[in-house]
Design an enzyme around this catalytic site. Structure first.
Site, mmCIF file in Angstrom:
data_model
loop_
_atom_site.group_PDB
_atom_site.id
_atom_site.type_symbol
_atom_site.label_atom_id
_atom_site.label_comp_id
_atom_site.label_asym_id
_atom_site.label_seq_id
_atom_site.Cartn_x
_atom_site.Cartn_y
_atom_site.Cartn_z
ATOM 1 N N GLY A 165 -15.273 13.247 21.007
ATOM 2 C CA GLY A 165 -15.707 14.644 21.006
ATOM 3 C C GLY A 165 -16.646 14.841 19.834
ATOM 4 N N SER A 204 -7.341 11.930 12.483
ATOM 5 C CA SER A 204 -7.114 12.998 13.461
ATOM 6 C C SER A 204 -5.772 13.685 13.211
ATOM 7 C CB SER A 204 -7.223 12.454 14.877
ATOM 8 O OG SER A 204 -7.212 13.539 15.770
ATOM 9 N N ARG A 205 -4.695 13.146 13.745
ATOM 10 C CA ARG A 205 -3.366 13.689 13.472
ATOM 11 C C ARG A 205 -2.393 12.521 13.346
ATOM 12 N NH1 ARG A 205 -5.386 17.594 11.969
ATOM 13 N NH2 ARG A 205 -5.147 19.750 12.665
ATOM 14 N N GLU A 232 3.740 15.396 7.363
ATOM 15 C CA GLU A 232 3.072 15.766 6.093
ATOM 16 C C GLU A 232 3.818 16.880 5.362
ATOM 17 O OE1 GLU A 232 -1.009 16.777 6.932
ATOM 18 O OE2 GLU A 232 -1.320 14.879 7.972
ATOM 19 N N HIS A 234 -4.861 14.173 3.522
ATOM 20 C CA HIS A 234 -5.427 15.091 4.538
ATOM 21 C C HIS A 234 -6.608 15.899 3.961
ATOM 22 C CE1 HIS A 234 -4.353 17.353 8.487
ATOM 23 N NE2 HIS A 234 -5.663 17.370 8.258
#
Ligand code: NAP
Ligand code: GLV
Length: 311
Positions: free
Chosen positions: A148, A229-230, A259, A277
């Site tokens: 994306g 990303s995650r 996290e 992050h």
């Protein structure tokens, strides 16, 4: 007319008074639970869960304006059922996050942390032809799991390093392919052929745990895994094991399942670069994220459509 809104207190310094006109703001710090009351909008950080209970406790709520592009901290089904809009902050953080992804690619491929540690230890004894040998990028394959906005921005930086690009996405990206000679492949080929595998799909029921023990075993020996990303895309115990066994060459991570806690085995694993992050953490980008989140609130509360709805 002023509107009562809840806004993450951590955004205070990033917002200008002009952006906040007509808003009666209650600032909520990250550690505080989401209160019950008649607020009509909430601007949460990605670390605040907004689910069924929170939505029930905010019966007047019209919009959740997440201050992040990822919105896996919001129960969008529960929000839709209550006719609450959900917005995110797409686009403005694409370059910052792609740059940070490249920082991790270079840091892992060229063993930057080990080099810094060696210099600081006082044990460096001078130039040695076999010291800290890393991965030459030219001619290697970069695999993008998700292409994306951010995945493509990472890919667009790759030809400068002489990398071949493979990608997996639900739909083809012809313009991206034309620009970068990237080739769309299935997940199995992506795992098997990538020297560097970089994750850019959102966290969703379909993608959670996609990088599990089986997927890691399919990766090339010595390959590098990058995740900006995650965290929950990756099974962290399995990743730690792949690093311990030297099946993977290295891992560069900006995000974690739980996290700010990091799986202890991952913290102890060799050849990792672990960041807190900070994918979108440039001053310009963070200001733009806060501005878009609040602009979504202003638009909806003035009877207009949201600027960046997630569905
Ligand atoms: P995006 O433009 O929506 O891109 C997501 C990509 O994932 C798309 O290519 C989409 O494919 C693909 N995808 C979605 N589900 C998939 C599936 N089940 N299988 C295969 N591909 C799938 O999002 P973005 O702006 O690039 O952001 C991506 C993610 O980065 C965010 O969701 C967020 O979690 C993370 N992020 C992290 C940081 C950080 O600080 N580390 C900063 C910003 C963003 P299609 O295009 O075919 O639909
Ligand atoms: C950051 O992780 C974001 O999703 O914006």
């Amino acid at each position: 007319m002023t509107h009562r809104v809840l806004v993450a207190a951590e955004l205070k310094n990033l917002l200008e008074p002009a952006q906040l006109v007509d808003l009666d703001i209650t600032w909520i710090a990250g550690a505080e639970p989401t209160p019950k009351g008649d607020w009509v909008a909430i601007v949460p950080l990605l670390s605040r869960w907004v689910g069924g209970t929170e939505l029930k406790n905010l019966p007047q709520l019209r919009i959740v304006a997440n201050c992040a592009v990822g919105y896996n901290n919001v129960d969008v089904v529960a929000a839709e059922m209550r006719k609450v809009l959900v917005t995110n902050t797409p686009g403005v953080l694409t370059d910052a996050t792609a740059d940070l992804t490249w920082a991790l690619i270079l840091a892992t491929a060229r063993r930057l942390i080990e080099g810094v540690d060696l210099v600081r230890s006082g044990k460096w004894s001078g130039w040695h032809p076999e010291q800290l040998l890393g991965l030459e990028l030219r001619g290697r394959t970069l695999g993008l799991f998700g292409a994306g906005r951010i995945g493509q921005a990472v890919g667009r930086r790759a030809p400068a390093f002489g990398l071949r690009i493979l990608y997996t996405a639900r739909t083809p990206k012809p313009e991206f392919e034309r620009e970068t000679a990237a080739v769309r492949v299935d997940a199995s080929q992506l795992l098997g052929e990538s020297d560097i595998l970089s994750l850019h799909v959102p966290s969703s029921p379909e993608t959670k745990g996609i990088i599990n023990g089986k997927a890691l075993a399919r990766m090339k020996r010595g390959a590098i895994l990058i995740n900006t990303s995650r965290g929950d895309l990756v099974r962290e115990e399995a990743l730690a094991r792949a690093l311990e066994l030297a099946h993977l060459g290295a891992a560069g991570l900006d995000v974690y399942t739980d996290e700010p806690a990091i799986h202890p085995r991952l913290l102890a694993a060799p050849r990792t670069v672990l960041l807190p992050h900070i994918g979108s953490a440039t001053e310009d980008t963070r200001r733009k994220m806060a501005a878009i989140a609040v602009a979504n609130v202003q638009s909806v509360l003035s009877g207009k459509p949201p600027l960046t709805p997630v569905y």
